[in-house]
Design an enzyme around this catalytic site. Structure first.
Site, mmCIF file in Angstrom:
data_model
loop_
_atom_site.group_PDB
_atom_site.id
_atom_site.type_symbol
_atom_site.label_atom_id
_atom_site.label_comp_id
_atom_site.label_asym_id
_atom_site.label_seq_id
_atom_site.Cartn_x
_atom_site.Cartn_y
_atom_site.Cartn_z
ATOM 1 N N ASP A 89 0.806 -1.221 0.000
ATOM 2 C CA ASP A 89 0.000 0.000 0.000
ATOM 3 C C ASP A 89 0.843 1.276 0.000
ATOM 4 O O ASP A 89 0.366 2.350 0.345
ATOM 5 C CB ASP A 89 -0.959 0.014 1.196
ATOM 6 C CG ASP A 89 -0.240 0.000 2.534
ATOM 7 O OD1 ASP A 89 1.002 -0.163 2.543
ATOM 8 O OD2 ASP A 89 -0.908 0.150 3.563
ATOM 9 N N GLU A 90 2.108 1.177 -0.408
ATOM 10 C CA GLU A 90 2.971 2.353 -0.480
ATOM 11 C C GLU A 90 3.862 2.264 -1.714
ATOM 12 O O GLU A 90 4.344 1.179 -2.051
ATOM 13 C CB GLU A 90 3.853 2.467 0.763
ATOM 14 C CG GLU A 90 3.096 2.757 2.054
ATOM 15 C CD GLU A 90 4.044 2.823 3.242
ATOM 16 O OE1 GLU A 90 4.153 3.904 3.848
ATOM 17 O OE2 GLU A 90 4.674 1.809 3.540
#
Length: 395
Positions: A89-90
């Site tokens: 998620d990054e």
């Protein structure tokens, strides 16, 4: 946490966790409401509920997470082809070469990306804008949710140096404890400490942390088209009940070695080193590794090496909660010809036996690719109460 599936829960203290019944009972992610109660990622569910009795727990949906991760990165690629995932998620984006196409203002572009994600996917993100990857990551954590933080060459000392040292990326509990012995309590203390002393006390990590704290990270953001180098391949299982005794251990090792070997073959690599990590019910962890006689991608070889490591380093009657096996020091298929040449002292027929084993495991790969991973397996793995067929975690 962004909640396109559960908008009604947005205002409640909420966390995503593993399955307590399968003993993956730790917090994987939490929203701001839960964070306000002191809930932390990686702590146990009972610790989190002690802090926040009203905590709403949701299971992790890995397939959905990957689905949104792919969609988010596809949106990033509209703005630059330099997109490097840091986690599911990054991602880091280097917009140096494309910024002029979007008005030339980095903060405005970050806000535009946030707007697109919110309108098209219903997701909120926090963005860090900076002159290097480390500070960009720290900027994304500086203010949540749904915010843009600019960390510049002019303001990074003012914004980051007063923060506790464990807010520095890659400073974990053990590093924090070592730094506290040096009277390093803030990121500013870390930045000002002599780099040679840090390297002496913490090794290469100490020198790297000094560079990071002083804004001297120069690592590039890699292109989405750049092939990612696979450095190791591993799998782990947290068992439904503890492994107790040699038969349980054999079963766990066999299942994980089979998964790792299959992935090695899929990536067309072999490993020259096997690493085993063991976690007991009190969350104490040991890690051991051993070189192989020759690089391999065979389940049999990984099984034998991992089991030997465990027998040499673990009391067999002591319970095991989690076990991981990783193949490291990877070489491509065909790059290990010299290492695979058999000596005159190798047992007769060893090459033929290895070829038969490779043919067998390759045939299993083909069957599983056609009919699913569960189409064929070891009989002992099929009927067990350890949860082996229910769960696998790739490393």
């Amino acid at each position: 946490l962004a909640l396109p599936s559960h908008p009604e829960l947005l205002a409640q203290p909420l966390a995503v966790c593993g399955d307590p019944e399968s003993r993956h009972g730790i917090i994987l992610a939490k929203n701001e409401s839960a964070k306000a109660f002191g809930v932390k990622t990686a702590e146990t569910i009972w610790q989190a509920r002690k802090k926040c009795p009203r905590l709403v727990l949701l299971p992790a949906h890995h397939v959905q997470y990957r689905h949104y991760s792919q969609k988010v990165n596809a949106i990033y690629e509209r703005f630059t082809d330099l997109v490097e995932p840091f986690s599911i998620d990054e991602s880091w984006l280097d917009i140096t070469g494309s910024l002029h196409l979007f008005g030339g203002d980095a903060k405005a572009l970050a806000d535009e990306i946030r707007r697109v994600l919110r309108e098209e996917l219903g997701l909120t993100v926090s963005v860090g804008v900076s002159f290097n990857k480390i500070f960009a990551k720290m900027g994304s954590d500086y203010k949540k949710p749904d915010a843009t933080t600019v960390i510049s060459r002019e303001n990074f000392r003012e914004l980051l140096w007063p923060l506790p040292v464990d807010r520095m990326i890659f400073v974990g509990d053990s590093s924090k404890a070592a730094l506290e012995k040096l009277r390093v309590r803030t990121i500013g203390d870390l930045a000002r400490l002599d780099r040679e002393l840090l390297e002496k006390k913490l090794g290469k990590q100490g020198a790297a942390l000094s560079l990071y704290a002083n804004g001297l990270d120069k690592s590039p953001v890699r292109s989405v088209y750049e092939e990612r180098e696979v450095k190791s391949i591993g799998n782990s299982i947290t068992f439904k009940r503890n492994l107790t005794g040699i038969e349980d251990i054999r079963l766990g090792v066999r299942a994980i070695a089979d998964q790792v070997a299959s992935r090695l073959r899929r990536h067309r690599v072999k490993c020259a080193t096997v690493q085993v990590v063991i976690k007991d019910p009190d969350f104490r962890v040991i890690s051991r590794q051993r070189p192989l006689k020759r690089p391999t991608h065979l389940s049999r070889d990984l099984y034998e090496c991992a089991l030997a490591i465990i027998l040499d380093s673990w009391k067999i009657t002591a319970p095991i909660r989690m076990l991981s096996i990783t193949g490291a020091n990877l070489v491509g298929d065909g790059e290990d010809t010299i290492q695979e040449q058999l000596s005159l002292f190798d047992p007769p027929g060893e090459r033929e036996a290895e070829e038969r084993q490779e043919n067998l495991e390759t045939a299993l790969d083909e069957i599983r690719a056609k009919f699913g991973r569960e189409a064929v397996s070891f009989g002992s793995v099929i009927h067990n109460d350890l949860g082996i067929r229910d769960h696998k975690k790739e490393l």
